[in-house]
Design an enzyme around this catalytic site. Structure first.
Site, PDB file in Angstrom:
ATOM      1  N   ASP A 172     -12.900 -11.270   9.516  1.00 36.19           N
ATOM      2  CA  ASP A 172     -13.647 -12.049   8.531  1.00 36.19           C
ATOM      3  C   ASP A 172     -14.100 -13.386   9.114  1.00 36.19           C
ATOM      4  OD1 ASP A 172     -13.392 -10.042   6.693  1.00 36.19           O
ATOM      5  OD2 ASP A 172     -11.670 -10.913   5.673  1.00 36.19           O
ATOM      6  N   LEU A 201     -17.971  -6.703  -0.731  1.00 31.91           N
ATOM      7  CA  LEU A 201     -17.842  -7.928  -1.517  1.00 31.91           C
ATOM      8  C   LEU A 201     -17.795  -9.132  -0.604  1.00 31.91           C
ATOM      9  CD1 LEU A 201     -14.970  -6.863  -3.945  1.00 31.91           C
ATOM     10  CD2 LEU A 201     -17.300  -7.399  -4.621  1.00 31.91           C
ATOM     11  N   GLU A 216      -9.378  -8.669 -11.167  1.00 33.99           N
ATOM     12  CA  GLU A 216      -8.705  -7.407 -10.843  1.00 33.99           C
ATOM     13  C   GLU A 216      -7.984  -7.547  -9.523  1.00 33.99           C
ATOM     14  OE1 GLU A 216     -11.902  -4.636 -10.534  1.00 33.99           O
ATOM     15  OE2 GLU A 216     -12.495  -4.977 -12.616  1.00 33.99           O
ATOM     16  N   LYS A 273      -7.393  -6.442  -5.724  1.00 32.12           N
ATOM     17  CA  LYS A 273      -8.217  -5.845  -4.671  1.00 32.12           C
ATOM     18  C   LYS A 273      -7.340  -4.816  -3.983  1.00 32.12           C
ATOM     19  CE  LYS A 273     -11.381  -7.042  -0.954  1.00 32.12           C
ATOM     20  NZ  LYS A 273     -11.070  -5.892  -0.168  1.00 32.12           N
ATOM     21  N   ASP A 285      -6.133  -2.044  -1.459  1.00 29.51           N
ATOM     22  CA  ASP A 285      -6.390  -1.952  -0.021  1.00 29.51           C
ATOM     23  C   ASP A 285      -6.345  -0.498   0.443  1.00 29.51           C
ATOM     24  OD1 ASP A 285      -6.948  -2.782   2.471  1.00 29.51           O
ATOM     25  OD2 ASP A 285      -4.964  -3.575   2.922  1.00 29.51           O
ATOM     26  N   TYR A 321     -12.587   1.248 -10.293  1.00 31.85           N
ATOM     27  CA  TYR A 321     -12.808  -0.117 -10.769  1.00 31.85           C
ATOM     28  C   TYR A 321     -14.270  -0.501 -10.966  1.00 31.85           C
ATOM     29  CZ  TYR A 321     -12.973  -0.302  -5.676  1.00 31.85           C
ATOM     30  OH  TYR A 321     -13.239  -0.022  -4.363  1.00 31.85           O
ATOM     31  N   LYS A 352      -9.008 -13.227  -0.756  1.00 31.91           N
ATOM     32  CA  LYS A 352      -8.033 -12.432  -0.010  1.00 31.91           C
ATOM     33  C   LYS A 352      -6.753 -13.215   0.243  1.00 31.91           C
ATOM     34  CE  LYS A 352     -10.078  -9.003   2.804  1.00 31.91           C
ATOM     35  NZ  LYS A 352     -10.283  -8.483   3.976  1.00 31.91           N
ATOM     36  N   CYS A 376      11.982   4.518  34.644  1.00 33.35           N
ATOM     37  CA  CYS A 376      12.567   4.838  33.345  1.00 33.35           C
ATOM     38  C   CYS A 376      13.890   4.084  33.188  1.00 33.35           C
ATOM     39  CB  CYS A 376      12.791   6.339  33.242  1.00 33.35           C
ATOM     40  SG  CYS A 376      13.688   6.802  31.753  1.00 33.35           S
ATOM     41  N   CYS A 398      16.733   6.970  33.303  1.00 27.37           N
ATOM     42  CA  CYS A 398      17.076   7.848  34.427  1.00 27.37           C
ATOM     43  C   CYS A 398      16.523   7.335  35.760  1.00 27.37           C
ATOM     44  CB  CYS A 398      16.587   9.274  34.163  1.00 27.37           C
ATOM     45  SG  CYS A 398      14.798   9.411  34.198  1.00 27.37           S
ATOM     46  N   CYS A 441       8.001   8.601  31.141  1.00 30.39           N
ATOM     47  CA  CYS A 441       8.955   9.049  32.150  1.00 30.39           C
ATOM     48  C   CYS A 441       8.663  10.539  32.349  1.00 30.39           C
ATOM     49  CB  CYS A 441      10.374   8.855  31.637  1.00 30.39           C
ATOM     50  SG  CYS A 441      11.567   9.778  32.625  1.00 30.39           S
ATOM     51  N   CYS A 470      15.871  13.596  32.285  1.00 30.07           N
ATOM     52  CA  CYS A 470      16.095  12.296  31.644  1.00 30.07           C
ATOM     53  C   CYS A 470      16.948  12.497  30.378  1.00 30.07           C
ATOM     54  CB  CYS A 470      14.742  11.673  31.295  1.00 30.07           C
ATOM     55  SG  CYS A 470      14.874  10.120  30.421  1.00 30.07           S
TER      56      CYS A 470
HETATM   57  S1  IVH Z   1     -15.862  -3.907  -6.856  1.00 37.07           S
HETATM   58  C1  IVH Z   1     -20.449  -3.772  -5.794  1.00 37.07           C
HETATM   59  N1  IVH Z   1     -13.316  -4.057  -7.291  1.00 37.07           N
HETATM   60  O1  IVH Z   1     -13.142  -3.933  -1.602  1.00 37.07           O
HETATM   61  C2  IVH Z   1     -19.051  -4.040  -5.419  1.00 37.07           C
HETATM   62  N2  IVH Z   1     -14.008  -3.496  -5.087  1.00 37.07           N
HETATM   63  O2  IVH Z   1     -14.267  -5.667   0.474  1.00 37.07           O
HETATM   64  C3  IVH Z   1     -18.151  -3.060  -5.989  1.00 37.07           C
HETATM   65  N3  IVH Z   1     -12.160  -3.043  -3.550  1.00 37.07           N
HETATM   66  O3  IVH Z   1     -16.096  -2.138  -1.133  1.00 37.07           O
HETATM   67  C4  IVH Z   1     -16.770  -3.254  -5.544  1.00 37.07           C
HETATM   68  N4  IVH Z   1     -10.538  -3.358  -4.985  1.00 37.07           N
HETATM   69  O4  IVH Z   1     -13.864  -0.824  -1.430  1.00 37.07           O
HETATM   70  C5  IVH Z   1     -14.261  -3.822  -6.367  1.00 37.07           C
HETATM   71  N5  IVH Z   1     -11.082  -4.164  -7.886  1.00 37.07           N
HETATM   72  C6  IVH Z   1     -12.013  -3.937  -6.961  1.00 37.07           C
HETATM   73  C7  IVH Z   1     -11.698  -3.577  -5.640  1.00 37.07           C
HETATM   74  C8  IVH Z   1     -12.734  -3.382  -4.724  1.00 37.07           C
HETATM   75  C9  IVH Z   1     -10.837  -3.026  -3.747  1.00 37.07           C
HETATM   76  C10 IVH Z   1     -12.788  -2.735  -2.242  1.00 37.07           C
HETATM   77  C11 IVH Z   1     -14.037  -1.915  -2.314  1.00 37.07           C
HETATM   78  C12 IVH Z   1     -15.101  -2.824  -1.771  1.00 37.07           C
HETATM   79  C13 IVH Z   1     -14.293  -3.693  -0.865  1.00 37.07           C
HETATM   80  C14 IVH Z   1     -14.991  -4.977  -0.500  1.00 37.07           C
END
Ligand code: IVH
Length: 684
Positions: A38, A84, A113, A115, A117, A225, A312, A406, A409, A424, A430
Site C-alpha cells: 500500500d 477500495l 462494516e 473488512k 480478509d 457485503y 486498515k 546436514c 548426519c 539433505c 539421515c
Molecule cells: S465493498 C465497490 N465491503 O476489500 C467496492 N469490500 O480492498 C465494493 N472487502 O475488493 C467493495 N470486506 O474484496 C466491501 N465489507 C466490505 C469488504 C470488502 C472486504 C474487500 C473486497 C474489496 C477489497 C478492497
C-alpha cells in the site's frame, strides 16, 4: 524531484507493484507485506499526481490487480468489480467524512462494516437460483468458479423467501476460517508442501482448485457485503443487505449504522480488539455512505468508489530477541531455519519461535543471534520475523551461517532448482528423515497404528526398525525391550499393526511417503492404476495423464519406483499382507437400478470402468452425456463442471458415491472405505 528522476522512480514502483500483484493474486504467495504494498502504491500515486502526463492506462494505480488464471472459463462482469481506497490513519477517515459532508450536506448516514480478509466473489442469482460465480479477475473479466462455489456450505443454491429480483448480483468475500486454515497447513506440511502464508492466500488458492470435490473439504466460508445499486432498488445499502439476509444469503450482521465521525471512530476502536475473537481474518473496517442515492451521486474513480473507504488495521507486531537459531530437518530432508525467541505476547498467544523460511530469506534479513527483531503474525497466525532493529544490534554479533552440511548426519546439503530450500540428500542414512518417514507411515491418516514420535524414536535407536517393513517383523520379545512397555502395550501395538493390514491401497500408497504424494494424489493414483504394479510400471506420460498430477509429482512418483530399495520394501510389505491393489467390485447382480440411465463423472474410490460395471450389474444403463432422459449424475471427485451445470439447468439429480452405494445392495458394492469424519486439531 525532476521529471527524469520521476520517470525512473515511477518505472521502478510499477515493476515492483506488478510483480507483487501477480504474486498476491495469481500465485497466492506474496513476498511483500500489505502495508509495504500500500505504501508503494501511495508513493506511485503521489508521483503520478505530480506528473500527470506520466500516467498510463496500464499503471497499477489505474487498474485493480488480476487473479485471472488459465483453466477457467472467463466472463465479463456486468458492472466492474472495483477495489477500495485504503488508509491506515484515522485522519484520512476524517478527511473522507469531511469530503462527504461537503458534497452531500446533511441527512446521510454511514454503514460501517468489517473488512473481511479473503478473496472477492461475485454471485449472480437468476430466478432464485445460483447461476454463476465469478472471481474479481482484473475487475472487468472474472474467472468462472461456479462449480467450486457450489461446494461452499453457506452459499445457497436456491434463495428462500420472496421479493428477490429475477436477475441480480451480490458480491462479497470467500474466507478460510482459522480452524480450517490450520488444518490445511498441517496437512500440507505433513506431505512436504509449502504451507499457505495466511488464510487469505489459502482461500483464493482453494477457490481456484480445479477439482470442486476437493474444494468441498477446504472448509471455505462466504460473507456478502455489496449489491451493486444497478442490480436492485433499495433506499439504503443496509436495507439491501437486510433483504439479502432474508433471502437466505450469508450477510454479516456485524455492520453498524453511524451518524458521524465519532461513531465511526467508536466502531473502529471496538473492532480493533474485538476482531481477534472472530473465527476468521479481518484486516480493517469499511466505511460506506449508506444512502444509495448519495452513492450514485458520488460515483467512482477508475479504481474505487468515492462513497466508501477502507481503514486498515496495522498488522500487530512485537519486538523481541533472538536467543538461538535451529536448523530443522524434515522428513523430506528440507532444512528450515527456525529462530528461538525470548517469549513475547502477540495477538493473544505467546510467540517463542518464528520460521526464517529458507536460506535466502534468512540471509536477506540478516538475522543474527542476539538481534532484536520485529515479529508479526502473517495473517494473524504464523509468526514471522519481518525486520531486524539494527540500532539494537550488539557490536560483537556475528552473521548467522546457514549450515553447509546436514545438522543431523553431516551430509553436504544440496539445493534444488525449483525450490528455495536446501536439502539433505542422504535419504536413507539421515536419522531424522528415516524417523520422520517411519512416523508418517504409522500416522492416523496413513496406516493408523497407535505409536507416537517417542515410540518410533526408541524403536529406531534400539535398531529395531529402519524401514516401514521392519514394523511387521517386530515380535513380542523385541517390543518388550522398549522402556516401560509391558505385555499389554505390546499386545495393543501388535493388534493395531495387524489391523493396519486391512488399510485400503490408497492409504498404503500415501503411507509410503512418496514426495508430493498427499492424500488426494494417492487416492487419484490408486483409483487410476488400480494396483501398485501398474503404478510402478507407469511412464511419465501415463502419470501426467492422471487428474492433478503435474510434472513435479509425476517425476517424483516415477523416480520412487525406479529405486530397487523401495521395490524390495514394497515386496516385503506385500508379503506381510498389506493391500497393494484397490478392492475389485464383485459382479453381484441386482435390479436396484433397473430402468435408470446414469451418467458418471469424476474419479471414484474404484476405477471408472469398475463403477460402470457396477451400474450394469445392478440393472442400470450407462450414458456419457447429461440430457432430459438422465436419471441422475453420479458425481465423484473432480466431476466435470459442465456436466454439473447441465444437471442444474435440467433439474437432474446429482448423487455422490456414498449415496450411490446406499442405493444398491451392500453385497453388490465393493468394499469402499467408510468416509471418515475430518479430524479436528484436537484429534491430531
Ligand atoms: S465493498 C465497490 N465491503 O476489500 C467496492 N469490500 O480492498 C465494493 N472487502 O475488493 C467493495 N470486506 O474484496 C466491501 N465489507 C466490505 C469488504 C470488502 C472486504 C474487500 C473486497 C474489496 C477489497 C478492497
Amino acid at each position: 524531484m525532476d521529471k527524469s528522476e520521476a520517470i525512473l522512480k515511477i518505472n521502478q514502483l510499477r515493476e515492483l507493484l506488478k510483480e507483487n500483484s501477480y504474486r498476491y493474486y495469481v500465485l497466492n504467495a506474496p513476498t511483500m507485506s500489505d502495508y509495504d504494498f500500500d505504501q508503494a502504491m501511495k508513493a506511485l500515486e503521489a508521483l503520478e499526481a505530480q506528473f500527470p502526463e506520466l500516467i498510463t492506462p496500464d499503471s497499477p494505480t489505474q487498474k485493480v490487480g488480476s487473479d485471472l488464471e488459465r483453466g477457467f472459463a472467463q466472463y465479463p462482469h456486468r458492472y466492474p468489480m472495483l477495489s477500495l481506497g485504503n488508509t491506515y490513519s484515522i485522519q484520512e477517515v476524517e478527511a473522507f467524512a469531511q469530503r462527504a459532508d461537503k458534497a452531500l450536506g446533511k441527512g446521510f448516514t454511514y454503514c460501517c462494516e468489517l473488512k473481511f480478509d479473503g478473496t472477492a466473489i461475485c454471485l449472480n442469482y437468476v430466478d432464485g437460483k445460483l447461476f454463476r460465480a465469478l472471481t474479481r479477475g482484473d475487475g472487468v473479466v472474472g474467472d468462472d468458479v461456479t462449480a467450486n462455489v457450489r461446494m461452499i456450505s453457506n452459499i445457497p443454491h436456491t434463495l428462500k423467501g420472496k421479493g428477490w429480483p429475477r436477475d441480480f448480483e451480490i458480491r462479497g468475500e470467500i474466507l478460510m476460517p482459522f480452524a480450517a486454515f490450520e488444518r490445511l497447513n498441517a496437512e500440507r506440511e505433513e506431505i512436504g508442501e509449502a504451507p499457505f502464508a495466511n488464510p487469505r492466500n489459502a482461500a483464493s488458492g482453494s477457490l481456484k482448485l480445479l477439482n470442486p470435490q476437493e474444494v468441498a473439504h477446504r472448509g471455505l466460508w462466504c460473507t456478502l457485503y455489496h449489491i451493486p445499486s444497478q442490480s436492485v432498488a433499495f433506499r439504503t445499502h443496509d436495507e439491501a443487505l437486510a433483504a439479502a439476509a432474508d433471502w437466505g444469503l450469508p450477510v454479516s450482521d456485524l455492520r453498524r449504522l453511524c451518524n458521524g465521525i465519532s461513531e465511526i471512530e467508536d466502531y473502529i476502536e471496538y473492532w480493533d480488539t474485538e476482531r481477534k475473537k472472530l473465527p476468521y481474518a479481518t484486516d480493517g473496517i469499511v466505511i460506506k455512505i449508506n444512502e444509495m442515492e448519495y452513492q450514485t451521486a458520488l460515483g467512482f474513480t477508475a479504481k474505487s468508489p468515492r462513497w466508501a473507504v477502507a481503514y486498515k488495521f496495522q498488522a500487530e507486531r512485537a519486538l523481541t530477541r533472538v536467543l538461538s537459531i535451529d536448523y530443522q530437518v524434515g522428513r523430506t530432508g528440507a532444512v528450515t531455519p527456525v529462530a528461538n525467541l525470548e517469549p513475547v505476547p502477540l495477538s493473544g498467544t505467546v510467540v517463542k519461535r518464528a520460521t526464517l523460511n529458507n536460506k535466502d530469506w534468512m540471509e536477506q534479513l540478516d538475522v543474527r543471534v542476539g538481534d532484536s527483531v520485529w515479529v508479526e503474525k502473517g495473517g494473524e497466525i504464523i509468526p514471522k520475523i519481518t525486520a531486524v532493529e539494527l540500532s539494537k544490534r550488539p557490536s560483537d554479533s556475528v552473521k548467522a551461517a546457514f549450515p553447509e552440511v546436514c545438522p543431523d548426519c553431516g551430509t553436504a546439503l544440496v539445493s534444488r532448482e525449483e525450490e528455495a530450500k536446501w536439502f539433505c540428500p542422504n535419504q536413507d542414512g539421515c536419522p531424522t528423515q528415516i524417523k520422520g518417514r517411519l512416523e508418517h507411515f504409522l500416522s492416523r491418516k496413513a496406516m493408523n497404528v497407535i505409536a507416537g514420535e517417542a515410540t518410533v524414536n526408541q524403536m529406531y535407536n534400539l535398531g529395531l526398525v529402519s524401514t516401514p517393513a521392519d514394523f511387521y517383523d517386530l515380535d513380542e520379545r523385541s517390543l518388550l525391550m522398549l522402556e516401560s512397555w509391558k505385555e499389554k502395550s505390546v499386545k495393543r501395538f501388535l493388534d493395531s499393526l495387524e489391523a493396519s493390514k486391512q488399510t485400503p491401497f490408497e492409504k498404503v500408497l500415501y503411507a509410503l511417503g512418496i514426495r508430493f504424494v498427499g492424500e488426494s494424489t494417492a487416492k487419484e493414483l490408486a483409483a487410476h492404476f488400480g494396483d501398485v504394479d501398474s503404478l510402478a510400471g507407469a511412464s511419465l506420460e501415463e502419470l501426467r495423464a492422471v487428474g492433478d498430477v503435474g510434472d513435479v509429482i509425476a517425476a517424483s512418483v516415477y523416480e520412487y519406483f525406479r529405486d530397487p530399495r523401495h521395490m524390495a520394501m514394497i515386496e516385503r510389505l506385500r508379503a506381510h499382507g498389506l493391500r497393494f491393489s484397490a478392492a475389485a467390485p464383485q459382479a453381484k447382480a441386482s435390479d436396484a437400478l433397473a430402468g435408470q440411465t446414469i451418467v458418471i463423472s469424476g474419479n471414484f474410490s474404484i476405477s471408472r470402468d469398475a463403477m460402470k460395471a457396477l451400474i450394469e450389474a445392478n440393472g442400470g444403463k450407462n450414458s456419457s452425456s447429461v440430457s432430459g432422459k438422465t436419471s441422475f449424475l453420479l458425481a465423484g471427485e473432480k466431476a466435470g463442471p459442465e456436466k454439473l451445470r447441465k444437471c442444474e439447468e435440467l433439474g437432474v439429480k446429482v448423487v455422490s458415491e456414498k449415496e450411490f452405494m446406499d442405493m444398491i445392495p451392500s453385497a453388490a458394492a465393493p468394499a469402499v472405505p467408510a468416509i471418515e469424519k475430518e479430524p479436528t486439531l484436537f484429534d491430531l
